[in-house]
Design an enzyme around this catalytic site. Structure first.
Site, PDB file in Angstrom:
ATOM      1  CG  HIS A  37     -36.896 -45.228  16.603  1.00 40.51           C
ATOM      2  ND1 HIS A  37     -37.834 -46.191  16.337  1.00 40.51           N
ATOM      3  CD2 HIS A  37     -36.027 -45.511  17.409  1.00 40.51           C
ATOM      4  CE1 HIS A  37     -37.561 -47.096  17.281  1.00 40.51           C
ATOM      5  NE2 HIS A  37     -36.656 -46.589  18.136  1.00 40.51           N
ATOM      6  CG  ASP A 152     -36.637 -46.029  26.264  1.00 43.37           C
ATOM      7  OD1 ASP A 152     -37.272 -47.042  26.885  1.00 43.37           O
ATOM      8  OD2 ASP A 152     -36.632 -45.642  25.305  1.00 43.37           O
ATOM      9  CG  LEU A 186     -45.666 -44.159  18.364  1.00 47.31           C
ATOM     10  CD1 LEU A 186     -44.968 -43.439  16.913  1.00 47.31           C
ATOM     11  CD2 LEU A 186     -46.792 -44.966  17.965  1.00 47.31           C
TER      12      LEU A 186
END
EC number: 6.3.2.1
Length: 283
Positions: A37, A152, A186
C-alpha cells in the site's frame, strides 16, 4: 497529513487543493496497510501534487461467510505509514457516511463479464460491491488519477472497464505487486497464516512462475499444464479455488493465439484465501 471523516470535510479539503492548481491522486484501501500500500501512495505522490488515501472496510464487497467482522482495523499504524509515504489527506468514513440511506436499497454498479468467473465465481456480489464503492469514492474526490495494485488483477480490470464505460475522466494506473523476499505477494490477509502456512505460501507464486516458464517455452496445451500445477499445489497443502490462463485484457480463457496472457490463481491455506497473478507477453 490531515484525516477527515465526513464527505463535507473531504470535499472542502480537495476543493482547496484544486483551487491551488494541484493535480489530485486517489489511493483507496481497506486499511491494515503494508509496504505494498505504501508503494501505491509513494507512486501517487510522484505523479500528483495532492494525494488522497481512503480507509474504508466496505461491507458491500464481503460475502455472508467472509471476514468483514474480523478484518483488522489498525488506524494509528496506518496513519503513520501513509504519512511516511507522502499522503496529504486521509478519508476514514463510517459505514453511515458512505451509505447514509442504508445498503439494502443502495444503487449498485455492475461491470458484466469481467466480474464473472475467477474471484467473481467464488465471491458472488464482490465486484459489484467494489465497483459501487470505488465509483462513490471517485465521485466524492473527483481525482485526476487513481492507483491500484496489480495483485488484484481482476479488480483492476473491472475498475478500468467501469471508468471507460461510464466516461469518468480519471486515469487508472496499475502498480506491480510488492512481494516478500520469498516471493509471497504482500496482503493484509497474510497475517491470518500460521507459521507453517506462511512457510508454505510462496509455493503459490512459484507454481505461477513455473507455469509462465513452460508457456514461454512453447507449451500450448494449457489444460494439461494447469492440471499438473493444481496437483502440485494440492500436494503442498493448498485447496485450489482457481488456477487459470486468461487473455490479459478480456479475461476470457486464453488460447494458443493470445500474445498477452495473465496467469491467475486463488487458493486456500487453511481458512486464508491467497490470490496472485503474473502477466506474460508470449513471443
Amino acid at each position: 497529513m490531515n484525516t477527515v471523516k465526513t464527505l463535507q470535510d473531504l470535499r472542502a479539503a480537495v476543493a482547496r487543493a484544486r483551487s491551488e492548481g494541484k493535480r489530485i491522486a486517489l489511493t483507496p484501501t481497506m486499511g491494515n496497510l503494508h509496504s505494498g500500500h505504501a508503494a501505491l501512495v509513494t507512486k501517487a505522490a510522484q505523479r500528483a501534487d495532492f494525494v488522497v488515501a481512503t480507509i474504508f472496510v466496505n461491507p458491500l464487497q464481503f460475502g455472508p461467510n467472509e471476514d468483514l467482522a474480523t478484518y483488522p482495523r489498525t488506524l494509528a499504524a496506518d496513519q503513520e505509514k501513509l504519512l511516511q509515504a507522502g499522503c496529504n489527506l486521509l478519508f476514514t468514513p463510517s459505514v453511515e457516511e458512505m451509505y447514509p440511506h442504508g445498503m439494502a436499497d443502495q444503487t449498485l454498479v455492475s461491470v458484466p463479464h469481467l466480474s464473472q468467473g475467477l474471484c467473481g465465481a467464488s465471491r458472488p456480489g464482490h465486484f459489484e460491491g467494489v465497483a459501487t464503492v470505488v465509483s462513490k469514492l471517485f465521485n466524492m474526490v473527483q481525482p485526476d488519477l487513481a492507483i491500484f495494485g496489480e495483485k488484484d488483477f481482476q479488480q483492476l480490470a473491472v475498475i478500468r472497464a467501469m471508468v471507460r464505460d461510464l466516461n469518468m475522466p480519471i486515469q487508472i494506473i496499475g502498480e506491480p505487486t510488492v512481494r516478500a523476499d520469498d516471493g509471497l505477494a504482500l496482503s493484509s490477509r497474510n497475517g491470518y497464516l500460521s507459521d507453517d502456512q506462511r512457510a508454505a505460501a510462496p509455493a503459490l507464486y512459484q507454481a505461477i512462475l513455473q507455469t509462465a516458464d513452460v508457456i514461454s517455452a512453447g507449451e500450448q496445451d494449457f489444460d494439461a499444464l494447469l492440471a499438473s500445477k493444481k496437483q502440485q499445489l494440492e500436494a503442498a497443502g493448498f485447496r485450489i479455488d482457481y488456477l487459470e490462463i486468461r487473455d490479459a485484457t478480456s479475461l476470457r480463457p486464453a488460447t494458443a493465439d493470445n500474445r498477452e496472457v495473465v496467469i491467475l490463481a486463488a487458493a486456500f491455506l487453511g481458512k486464508t484465501r491467497l490470490i496472485d497473478n503474473l502477466h506474460l507477453t508470449r513471443s
